[in-house]
Design an enzyme around this catalytic site. Sequence first.
Site, PDB file in Angstrom:
ATOM      1  N   ASP A 186      90.472 -33.351  99.943  1.00 29.53           N
ATOM      2  CA  ASP A 186      90.551 -31.923 100.254  1.00 29.53           C
ATOM      3  C   ASP A 186      89.610 -31.183  99.313  1.00 29.53           C
ATOM      4  O   ASP A 186      88.808 -31.790  98.593  1.00 29.53           O
ATOM      5  CB  ASP A 186      92.003 -31.424 100.227  1.00 29.53           C
ATOM      6  CG  ASP A 186      92.578 -31.302  98.817  1.00 29.53           C
ATOM      7  OD1 ASP A 186      91.884 -31.659  97.844  1.00 29.53           O
ATOM      8  OD2 ASP A 186      93.731 -30.850  98.691  1.00 29.53           O
ATOM      9  N   HIS A 187      89.753 -29.841  99.299  1.00 28.47           N
ATOM     10  CA  HIS A 187      88.804 -29.028  98.526  1.00 28.47           C
ATOM     11  C   HIS A 187      88.935 -29.219  97.016  1.00 28.47           C
ATOM     12  O   HIS A 187      88.077 -28.777  96.267  1.00 28.47           O
ATOM     13  CB  HIS A 187      89.008 -27.550  98.883  1.00 28.47           C
ATOM     14  CG  HIS A 187      90.438 -27.123  98.805  1.00 28.47           C
ATOM     15  ND1 HIS A 187      91.289 -27.204  99.892  1.00 28.47           N
ATOM     16  CD2 HIS A 187      91.180 -26.673  97.778  1.00 28.47           C
ATOM     17  CE1 HIS A 187      92.492 -26.796  99.531  1.00 28.47           C
ATOM     18  NE2 HIS A 187      92.460 -26.475  98.250  1.00 28.47           N
ATOM     19  N   CYS A 225      93.227 -35.789  96.468  1.00 22.87           N
ATOM     20  CA  CYS A 225      93.451 -34.345  96.466  1.00 22.87           C
ATOM     21  C   CYS A 225      93.595 -33.922  95.004  1.00 22.87           C
ATOM     22  O   CYS A 225      93.095 -34.603  94.107  1.00 22.87           O
ATOM     23  CB  CYS A 225      94.643 -33.954  97.343  1.00 22.87           C
ATOM     24  SG  CYS A 225      96.251 -34.617  96.838  1.00 22.87           S
ATOM     25  N   THR A 230      96.388 -33.667  93.070  1.00 28.21           N
ATOM     26  CA  THR A 230      97.304 -34.552  92.344  1.00 28.21           C
ATOM     27  C   THR A 230      97.397 -35.954  92.944  1.00 28.21           C
ATOM     28  O   THR A 230      97.915 -36.858  92.284  1.00 28.21           O
ATOM     29  CB  THR A 230      98.731 -33.971  92.369  1.00 28.21           C
ATOM     30  OG1 THR A 230      99.125 -33.849  93.748  1.00 28.21           O
ATOM     31  CG2 THR A 230      98.796 -32.608  91.696  1.00 28.21           C
ATOM     32  N   GLY A 261     100.290 -34.919  97.405  1.00 26.19           N
ATOM     33  CA  GLY A 261     100.325 -34.398  98.777  1.00 26.19           C
ATOM     34  C   GLY A 261      99.753 -35.405  99.756  1.00 26.19           C
ATOM     35  O   GLY A 261     100.309 -35.634 100.841  1.00 26.19           O
ATOM     36  N   HIS A 311     101.874 -56.784  95.552  1.00 27.39           N
ATOM     37  CA  HIS A 311     103.298 -56.832  95.914  1.00 27.39           C
ATOM     38  C   HIS A 311     103.634 -56.034  97.169  1.00 27.39           C
ATOM     39  O   HIS A 311     104.474 -56.456  97.956  1.00 27.39           O
ATOM     40  CB  HIS A 311     104.158 -56.270  94.770  1.00 27.39           C
ATOM     41  CG  HIS A 311     104.187 -57.152  93.559  1.00 27.39           C
ATOM     42  ND1 HIS A 311     105.113 -57.005  92.556  1.00 27.39           N
ATOM     43  CD2 HIS A 311     103.397 -58.187  93.177  1.00 27.39           C
ATOM     44  CE1 HIS A 311     104.901 -57.911  91.612  1.00 27.39           C
ATOM     45  NE2 HIS A 311     103.859 -58.638  91.961  1.00 27.39           N
ATOM     46  N   ARG A 335      92.611 -33.766  89.743  1.00 22.62           N
ATOM     47  CA  ARG A 335      92.957 -32.878  88.627  1.00 22.62           C
ATOM     48  C   ARG A 335      93.829 -33.608  87.606  1.00 22.62           C
ATOM     49  O   ARG A 335      94.300 -32.993  86.652  1.00 22.62           O
ATOM     50  CB  ARG A 335      93.694 -31.637  89.156  1.00 22.62           C
ATOM     51  CG  ARG A 335      92.814 -30.762  90.041  1.00 22.62           C
ATOM     52  CD  ARG A 335      93.598 -29.630  90.701  1.00 22.62           C
ATOM     53  NE  ARG A 335      92.716 -28.804  91.526  1.00 22.62           N
ATOM     54  CZ  ARG A 335      93.142 -28.017  92.515  1.00 22.62           C
ATOM     55  NH1 ARG A 335      94.430 -27.944  92.792  1.00 22.62           N
ATOM     56  NH2 ARG A 335      92.284 -27.305  93.216  1.00 22.62           N
ATOM     57  N   ARG A 349     108.829 -63.403  98.991  1.00 23.45           N
ATOM     58  CA  ARG A 349     109.716 -62.294  98.601  1.00 23.45           C
ATOM     59  C   ARG A 349     109.069 -60.932  98.859  1.00 23.45           C
ATOM     60  O   ARG A 349     109.747 -59.973  99.224  1.00 23.45           O
ATOM     61  CB  ARG A 349     110.152 -62.435  97.137  1.00 23.45           C
ATOM     62  CG  ARG A 349     109.064 -62.259  96.103  1.00 23.45           C
ATOM     63  CD  ARG A 349     109.596 -62.627  94.710  1.00 23.45           C
ATOM     64  NE  ARG A 349     108.739 -62.193  93.631  1.00 23.45           N
ATOM     65  CZ  ARG A 349     107.595 -62.782  93.280  1.00 23.45           C
ATOM     66  NH1 ARG A 349     107.149 -63.821  93.951  1.00 23.45           N
ATOM     67  NH2 ARG A 349     106.885 -62.316  92.249  1.00 23.45           N
ATOM     68  N   HIS A 350     107.765 -60.871  98.702  1.00 22.89           N
ATOM     69  CA  HIS A 350     107.090 -59.598  98.960  1.00 22.89           C
ATOM     70  C   HIS A 350     106.977 -59.323 100.461  1.00 22.89           C
ATOM     71  O   HIS A 350     107.130 -58.187 100.904  1.00 22.89           O
ATOM     72  CB  HIS A 350     105.721 -59.582  98.289  1.00 22.89           C
ATOM     73  CG  HIS A 350     105.795 -59.687  96.794  1.00 22.89           C
ATOM     74  ND1 HIS A 350     106.637 -58.892  96.047  1.00 22.89           N
ATOM     75  CD2 HIS A 350     105.172 -60.508  95.916  1.00 22.89           C
ATOM     76  CE1 HIS A 350     106.520 -59.216  94.772  1.00 22.89           C
ATOM     77  NE2 HIS A 350     105.648 -60.193  94.656  1.00 22.89           N
ATOM     78  N   ARG A 395     110.323 -58.003 101.504  1.00 24.18           N
ATOM     79  CA  ARG A 395     110.588 -56.608 101.090  1.00 24.18           C
ATOM     80  C   ARG A 395     109.761 -55.620 101.906  1.00 24.18           C
ATOM     81  O   ARG A 395     110.241 -54.527 102.245  1.00 24.18           O
ATOM     82  CB  ARG A 395     110.303 -56.461  99.585  1.00 24.18           C
ATOM     83  CG  ARG A 395     111.359 -57.175  98.754  1.00 24.18           C
ATOM     84  CD  ARG A 395     110.949 -57.372  97.321  1.00 24.18           C
ATOM     85  NE  ARG A 395     111.911 -58.235  96.635  1.00 24.18           N
ATOM     86  CZ  ARG A 395     111.630 -58.948  95.551  1.00 24.18           C
ATOM     87  NH1 ARG A 395     110.415 -58.907  95.010  1.00 24.18           N
ATOM     88  NH2 ARG A 395     112.550 -59.690  94.990  1.00 24.18           N
TER      89      ARG A 395
HETATM   90  C1  RB5 Z   1      95.307 -27.951  96.750  1.00 26.46           C
HETATM   91  O1  RB5 Z   1      95.161 -26.836  95.968  1.00 26.46           O
HETATM   92  C2  RB5 Z   1      96.356 -28.888  96.177  1.00 26.46           C
HETATM   93  O2  RB5 Z   1      97.622 -28.408  96.472  1.00 26.46           O
HETATM   94  C3  RB5 Z   1      96.155 -30.273  96.724  1.00 26.46           C
HETATM   95  O3  RB5 Z   1      94.878 -30.714  96.403  1.00 26.46           O
HETATM   96  C4  RB5 Z   1      97.080 -31.373  96.265  1.00 26.46           C
HETATM   97  O4  RB5 Z   1      97.164 -31.424  94.892  1.00 26.46           O
HETATM   98  C5  RB5 Z   1      98.372 -31.451  96.930  1.00 26.46           C
HETATM   99  O5  RB5 Z   1      99.182 -32.344  96.675  1.00 26.46           O
END
Ligand code: RB5
Length: 153
Positions: free
Chosen positions: A9-10, A66, A68, A71, A99, A110, A134-135, A138
Amino acid sequence: MMTIAIGNDHAAPQLKKAVMEHLEGNGFEVIDVGCAEGEKCDYPDSARKVCDLIRGGEAMLGILICGTGVGMSLAANKFKGIRAACCSETFSARLTREHNDANVLCMGARVIGEGTALDIVDSFVNTPFSGDERHVRRIGLITAIEQVEMSGE
Ligand code: RB5
């Protein structure tokens, strides 16, 4: 040659570009469905495109980036047959292939720097599923949950 679908994403056009160049430099074919610098795009849309390429057999693995990585992993894990892992270090990236037979790696631009991200990518794409009984069992249990919970869509 392994084909890898990549989306972002951006929050992550620069890291996406670095990952693509790294993979292509190491002989992988990369299909980019993410957005370029300066564009706005919603992470579930990129997740859908990458998951569709995997489920259609056009890509073997996917990478979603993205802000984090969270999302992207939430969205990708809504698709039947997709096992997406959000990783910030190499140990989890290796083990989720060995696994869990994860087919999508999610990362946060970020959260981690480029060097760590490229190491994580290497661990993920170069590690095969162990195939241990086993994997397999599961993963079958995960698939069974998926079939019950996602039936009647
Ligand atoms: C976008 O600003 C942010 O929410 C997205 O990149 C991400 O971190 C969502 O999980």
